[in-house]
Enzyme design. Structure first.
Site, PDB file in Angstrom:
ATOM      1  N   GLY A  11     -56.402 -73.188 -37.958  1.00 39.86           N
ATOM      2  CA  GLY A  11     -57.041 -74.415 -38.274  1.00 39.86           C
ATOM      3  C   GLY A  11     -58.194 -74.899 -37.366  1.00 39.86           C
ATOM      4  N   ASP A  12     -58.945 -76.023 -37.614  1.00 41.67           N
ATOM      5  CA  ASP A  12     -59.811 -76.642 -36.555  1.00 41.67           C
ATOM      6  C   ASP A  12     -61.018 -75.684 -36.600  1.00 41.67           C
ATOM      7  OD1 ASP A  12     -58.240 -78.813 -36.572  1.00 41.67           O
ATOM      8  OD2 ASP A  12     -57.181 -78.090 -34.866  1.00 41.67           O
ATOM      9  N   GLY A  14     -63.743 -75.647 -38.238  1.00 41.39           N
ATOM     10  CA  GLY A  14     -65.063 -76.104 -38.492  1.00 41.39           C
ATOM     11  C   GLY A  14     -65.170 -76.378 -40.034  1.00 41.39           C
ATOM     12  N   LYS A  15     -63.956 -76.319 -40.878  1.00 38.16           N
ATOM     13  CA  LYS A  15     -64.083 -76.343 -42.110  1.00 38.16           C
ATOM     14  C   LYS A  15     -64.801 -77.690 -42.529  1.00 38.16           C
ATOM     15  CE  LYS A  15     -59.702 -76.347 -42.353  1.00 38.16           C
ATOM     16  NZ  LYS A  15     -59.324 -75.774 -40.806  1.00 38.16           N
ATOM     17  N   GLY A  16     -64.469 -78.811 -42.216  1.00 40.48           N
ATOM     18  CA  GLY A  16     -65.153 -80.208 -42.758  1.00 40.48           C
ATOM     19  C   GLY A  16     -66.742 -79.966 -42.461  1.00 40.48           C
ATOM     20  N   GLY A  39     -57.465 -82.863 -39.990  1.00 45.52           N
ATOM     21  CA  GLY A  39     -58.515 -83.679 -39.363  1.00 45.52           C
ATOM     22  C   GLY A  39     -59.781 -82.771 -39.511  1.00 45.52           C
ATOM     23  N   HIS A  40     -60.577 -83.293 -40.457  1.00 41.56           N
ATOM     24  CA  HIS A  40     -61.936 -82.395 -40.553  1.00 41.56           C
ATOM     25  C   HIS A  40     -63.137 -83.339 -40.335  1.00 41.56           C
ATOM     26  CE1 HIS A  40     -59.722 -79.868 -44.095  1.00 41.56           C
ATOM     27  NE2 HIS A  40     -59.169 -79.737 -42.829  1.00 41.56           N
ATOM     28  N   THR A  41     -63.888 -82.801 -39.232  1.00 37.87           N
ATOM     29  CA  THR A  41     -65.003 -83.676 -38.811  1.00 37.87           C
ATOM     30  C   THR A  41     -66.142 -83.391 -39.255  1.00 37.87           C
ATOM     31  OG1 THR A  41     -63.640 -83.487 -36.871  1.00 37.87           O
ATOM     32  CG2 THR A  41     -65.908 -84.524 -36.675  1.00 37.87           C
ATOM     33  N   ARG A 141     -37.020 -81.311 -55.628  1.00 43.09           N
ATOM     34  CA  ARG A 141     -37.401 -82.441 -56.784  1.00 43.09           C
ATOM     35  C   ARG A 141     -36.959 -83.857 -56.572  1.00 43.09           C
ATOM     36  NH1 ARG A 141     -34.595 -77.659 -59.747  1.00 43.09           N
ATOM     37  NH2 ARG A 141     -33.696 -77.904 -57.688  1.00 43.09           N
ATOM     38  N   GLN A 223     -55.872 -76.870 -42.661  1.00 42.06           N
ATOM     39  CA  GLN A 223     -54.868 -75.844 -41.960  1.00 42.06           C
ATOM     40  C   GLN A 223     -55.684 -74.293 -41.768  1.00 42.06           C
ATOM     41  OE1 GLN A 223     -52.609 -77.749 -44.004  1.00 42.06           O
ATOM     42  NE2 GLN A 223     -53.135 -79.272 -42.606  1.00 42.06           N
ATOM     43  N   THR A 298     -58.475 -83.531 -33.818  1.00 48.07           N
ATOM     44  CA  THR A 298     -58.805 -84.447 -34.394  1.00 48.07           C
ATOM     45  C   THR A 298     -57.733 -85.317 -34.948  1.00 48.07           C
ATOM     46  OG1 THR A 298     -60.350 -82.819 -35.314  1.00 48.07           O
ATOM     47  CG2 THR A 298     -60.341 -84.875 -36.507  1.00 48.07           C
ATOM     48  N   GLY A 301     -55.036 -85.793 -31.163  1.00 45.96           N
ATOM     49  CA  GLY A 301     -55.672 -85.762 -29.766  1.00 45.96           C
ATOM     50  C   GLY A 301     -55.356 -84.944 -28.951  1.00 45.96           C
ATOM     51  N   LYS A 330     -69.248 -72.522 -34.055  1.00 47.71           N
ATOM     52  CA  LYS A 330     -69.068 -72.765 -32.692  1.00 47.71           C
ATOM     53  C   LYS A 330     -69.892 -71.585 -31.634  1.00 47.71           C
ATOM     54  CE  LYS A 330     -66.309 -76.226 -31.634  1.00 47.71           C
ATOM     55  NZ  LYS A 330     -65.293 -77.152 -31.669  1.00 47.71           N
TER      56      LYS A 330
HETATM   57  P1  GDP Z   1     -61.653 -78.434 -39.434  1.00 42.47           P
HETATM   58  O1  GDP Z   1     -60.455 -79.074 -39.467  1.00 42.47           O
HETATM   59  O2  GDP Z   1     -61.475 -76.991 -39.615  1.00 42.47           O
HETATM   60  O3  GDP Z   1     -62.736 -79.315 -40.218  1.00 42.47           O
HETATM   61  O4  GDP Z   1     -62.213 -78.622 -37.710  1.00 42.47           O
HETATM   62  P2  GDP Z   1     -62.093 -79.912 -37.050  1.00 42.47           P
HETATM   63  O5  GDP Z   1     -63.137 -80.936 -37.320  1.00 42.47           O
HETATM   64  O6  GDP Z   1     -60.780 -80.179 -36.662  1.00 42.47           O
HETATM   65  O7  GDP Z   1     -62.647 -79.250 -35.517  1.00 42.47           O
HETATM   66  C1  GDP Z   1     -63.979 -78.709 -35.478  1.00 42.47           C
HETATM   67  C2  GDP Z   1     -64.593 -79.557 -34.270  1.00 42.47           C
HETATM   68  O8  GDP Z   1     -65.840 -78.611 -33.722  1.00 42.47           O
HETATM   69  C3  GDP Z   1     -65.193 -80.999 -34.772  1.00 42.47           C
HETATM   70  O9  GDP Z   1     -65.263 -81.586 -33.778  1.00 42.47           O
HETATM   71  C4  GDP Z   1     -66.630 -80.494 -35.219  1.00 42.47           C
HETATM   72  O10 GDP Z   1     -67.561 -81.452 -35.265  1.00 42.47           O
HETATM   73  C5  GDP Z   1     -66.900 -79.314 -33.862  1.00 42.47           C
HETATM   74  N1  GDP Z   1     -67.958 -78.317 -34.679  1.00 42.47           N
HETATM   75  C6  GDP Z   1     -68.013 -77.781 -35.875  1.00 42.47           C
HETATM   76  N2  GDP Z   1     -68.982 -76.746 -35.749  1.00 42.47           N
HETATM   77  C7  GDP Z   1     -69.523 -76.774 -34.535  1.00 42.47           C
HETATM   78  C8  GDP Z   1     -70.289 -75.929 -33.911  1.00 42.47           C
HETATM   79  O11 GDP Z   1     -71.001 -74.752 -34.352  1.00 42.47           O
HETATM   80  N3  GDP Z   1     -70.491 -76.303 -32.576  1.00 42.47           N
HETATM   81  C9  GDP Z   1     -69.978 -77.188 -31.809  1.00 42.47           C
HETATM   82  N4  GDP Z   1     -70.290 -77.354 -30.616  1.00 42.47           N
HETATM   83  N5  GDP Z   1     -69.043 -77.894 -32.758  1.00 42.47           N
HETATM   84  C10 GDP Z   1     -68.662 -77.599 -33.840  1.00 42.47           C
HETATM   85  P1  IMO Z   2     -56.986 -78.831 -39.779  1.00 39.95           P
HETATM   86  O1  IMO Z   2     -57.250 -79.110 -41.312  1.00 39.95           O
HETATM   87  C1  IMO Z   2     -54.693 -77.269 -36.694  1.00 39.95           C
HETATM   88  C2  IMO Z   2     -50.332 -77.540 -36.921  1.00 39.95           C
HETATM   89  C3  IMO Z   2     -49.552 -78.573 -35.949  1.00 39.95           C
HETATM   90  C4  IMO Z   2     -48.345 -77.734 -35.701  1.00 39.95           C
HETATM   91  C5  IMO Z   2     -47.948 -77.219 -37.163  1.00 39.95           C
HETATM   92  C6  IMO Z   2     -47.212 -77.824 -38.143  1.00 39.95           C
HETATM   93  O2  IMO Z   2     -57.752 -79.908 -39.187  1.00 39.95           O
HETATM   94  O3  IMO Z   2     -57.440 -77.497 -39.677  1.00 39.95           O
HETATM   95  P2  IMO Z   2     -47.349 -80.021 -39.496  1.00 39.95           P
HETATM   96  O4  IMO Z   2     -47.700 -81.501 -39.157  1.00 39.95           O
HETATM   97  O5  IMO Z   2     -48.436 -79.570 -40.599  1.00 39.95           O
HETATM   98  O6  IMO Z   2     -45.931 -79.969 -39.958  1.00 39.95           O
HETATM   99  O7  IMO Z   2     -47.351 -79.149 -38.103  1.00 39.95           O
HETATM  100  O8  IMO Z   2     -49.461 -77.244 -37.792  1.00 39.95           O
HETATM  101  N1  IMO Z   2     -51.431 -78.006 -37.787  1.00 39.95           N
HETATM  102  C7  IMO Z   2     -52.696 -78.045 -37.572  1.00 39.95           C
HETATM  103  N2  IMO Z   2     -53.296 -77.435 -36.575  1.00 39.95           N
HETATM  104  N3  IMO Z   2     -55.431 -77.834 -37.696  1.00 39.95           N
HETATM  105  C8  IMO Z   2     -54.646 -78.485 -38.689  1.00 39.95           C
HETATM  106  O9  IMO Z   2     -55.403 -78.994 -39.707  1.00 39.95           O
HETATM  107  C9  IMO Z   2     -53.418 -78.650 -38.544  1.00 39.95           C
HETATM  108  N4  IMO Z   2     -52.246 -79.112 -39.446  1.00 39.95           N
HETATM  109  C10 IMO Z   2     -51.056 -78.968 -38.871  1.00 39.95           C
HETATM  110  O10 IMO Z   2     -50.134 -78.674 -34.781  1.00 39.95           O
HETATM  111  O11 IMO Z   2     -48.616 -76.596 -34.895  1.00 39.95           O
HETATM  112 MG    MG Z   3     -58.918 -80.209 -37.852  1.00 39.96          MG
END
Ligand code: GDP
Ligand code: IMO
Ligand code: MG
Length: 423
Positions: A11-12, A14-16, A39-41, A141, A223, A298, A301, A330
């Protein structure tokens, strides 16, 4: 045209950001699994949007859909839509559809998630959003669906049926069962049901019709592959399937309709919550990446755990998802680090492994085999083409691309929409 985007790691990735970038070319942007644990930024003109339920294409004209395989907290959605409206983006029923069968996250799911996590001697580190307990109810269900929420009488009948079961469960876990009789949240939910009733849609039908008409549909995963409830690092996973095939099953779209599967891949790796992370850097290098990359959750925190790029895990994601393209994000974060290391294999009990072991306990014992790359100096955030990159960055990208074996289409060098180029 049907494109699926998923996270390749934990996860995280940079999907958003990438969904926002691609959204202008699509007619429909759809969430297919997970809930507000995501949490998609999206960053546009320096303005940051943190989206938990609203698909990341919201800033374009595309229609947005929340599919029946998601678990939806209507309070989170209402807050998110109110914030977007305050910022000038109105999301009404013409813009957003919510499937009638979408499972609703109820306050008792959030309560149970908290109780469950504190009772565990080995924690998962969930986001405490009630995700797991909402999915348990779906499979059992015993869920409340969007169409129940929208009809006060049906919602009350459903709650009457569920209250003894849930109250007993909360009590047995040491919680306060009176939450089940609390009219305050029930009235709030009835109000939310009224608000979202006009948004009710048939997501599968809408997508299939759009595809028949030659429209373009983008499915946005939440995720990442290794948090997948079936193929991930159980038990340290989320409660839904996050891989590309899940988009077809959860949206009700046949696999024969898929055109592209895009994997979002961070230039290193992060994980939030518990569970194995073989290349984790529990040292100043890890702290440096966390600060440079702003690696703080995101949604919660929490500081994200950081590590070197882990090839075996990415190879498994490629197999699980069948990627046709990669968006590498990134890259800018790794500037000024010498040497850069890439995990090309693991060592387990004296044997070299090119692919992760299937057992999570074995993965937790794997020692990374690291390869050094020279790295580069200087800020990459203003770079907009491959040939403007320093030699060390080109070498890093080329090495990763040849190891991963899937074409890298997008390279991202900053959070902003414009900080991206096509390779
Ligand atoms: P997601 O859950 O996959 O949508 O990713 P998140 O938004 O949780 O986390 C990605 C973080 O990296 C966010 O704060 C984005 O604004 C930031 N981000 C995305 N692409 C880049 C990049 O290429 N470089 C940097 N420095 N930040 C990035
Ligand atoms: P995005 O879409 C990163 C992690 C939690 C925990 C596990 C189970 O922003 O990439 P849950 O609340 O889903 O039962 O927690 O999964 N987790 C994530 N980690 N990015 C996410 O979403 C996540 N959604 C859940 O931290 O380890
Ligand atoms: Mg995220």
């Amino acid at each position: 045209m049907f494109t699926i985007i998923t996270g390749t790691q934990f996860g995280d990735e940079g999907k958003g950001k990438i969904v926002d970038l691609m959204a202008r070319e699509y007619d429909l942007i759809v969430r297919f699994q997970g809930g507000d644990n995501a949490g998609h930024t999206v960053v546009v003109d320096g303005k940051k949007y943190k989206l938990h339920l609203t698909p990341s294409g919201v800033l374009f004209d595309a229609r947005l859909l929340i599919g029946p395989g998601t678990v939806m907290n209507p309070q989170t959605l209402a807050t998110e839509l109110n914030t977007l409206a305050d910022e000038g983006t109105v999301v009404d029923e013409k813009k957003l559809g919510i499937d009638a069968k979408t499972s609703i996250i109820m306050p008792y799911h959030v309560e149970l998630d908290g109780l469950g996590e504190s009772a565990r001697s080995v924690k998962i580190g969930t986001t405490k959003r009630g995700i797991g307990y909402a999915y348990i109810d779906k499979v059992a269900r015993d869920e409340v669906q969007m169409s129940d929420l929208a009809d006060e009488e049906r919602l009350r009948r459903r709650l009457e049926e569920l209250t003894p079961i849930k109250a007993a469960q909360i009590q047995s876990m040491g919680g306060d069962p009176s939450i089940m009789e609390d009219e305050t949240w029930i009235r709030t939910y009835i109000e939310l049901g009224r608000r979202f009733a006009p948004f009710i849609a048939d997501v599968s039908h809408e997508i299939n019709t759009a595809l028949d008409q030659g429209k373009k549909v983008l499915a946005e995963g939440a995720q990442g592959a290794h948090l997948d409830v079936i193929h991930g690092t159980q038990k340290f996973v989320t409660s839904s399937s996050c891989i590309a095939g899940s988009a077809c099953a959860n949206l009700g779209v046949g696999p024969t309709r898929v055109d592209e599967v895009v994997g979002i891949l961070k230039a290193y790796i992060t994980r939030v919550g518990e569970g194995p992370l073989p290349t984790e850097l529990k040292n100043r290098t890890g702290d440096y990446i966390r600060e440079a990359g702003g690696e703080f959750g995101t949604t919660t925190g929490r500081p994200r755990r950081c590590g070197w790029f882990d090839l075996p895990l990415v190879k498994k994601s490629v197999a699980l998802n069948g990627y046709t393209q990669i968006a590498l994000t990134k890259l800018d974060v790794l500037s000024d680090m010498h040497p850069l290391k890439v995990c090309v294999a693991y060592e387990l009990d004296g044997t070299r492994l090119d692919y992760p072991p299937e057992s999570t306990a074995d993965l937790a014992r794997c020692v990374p085999v690291l390869e050094d790359l020279p790295g580069w100096d200087g800020d990459l955030t203003g770079i907009r083409s491959m040939d403007a990159l320093p030699d060390g960055a080109i070498e890093y990208l080329s090495r990763l691309e040849s190891l991963v074996g899937v074409p890298f289409k997008y390279i991202s060098v900053g959070p902003g929409r414009e900080q991206t180029f096509i390779k």
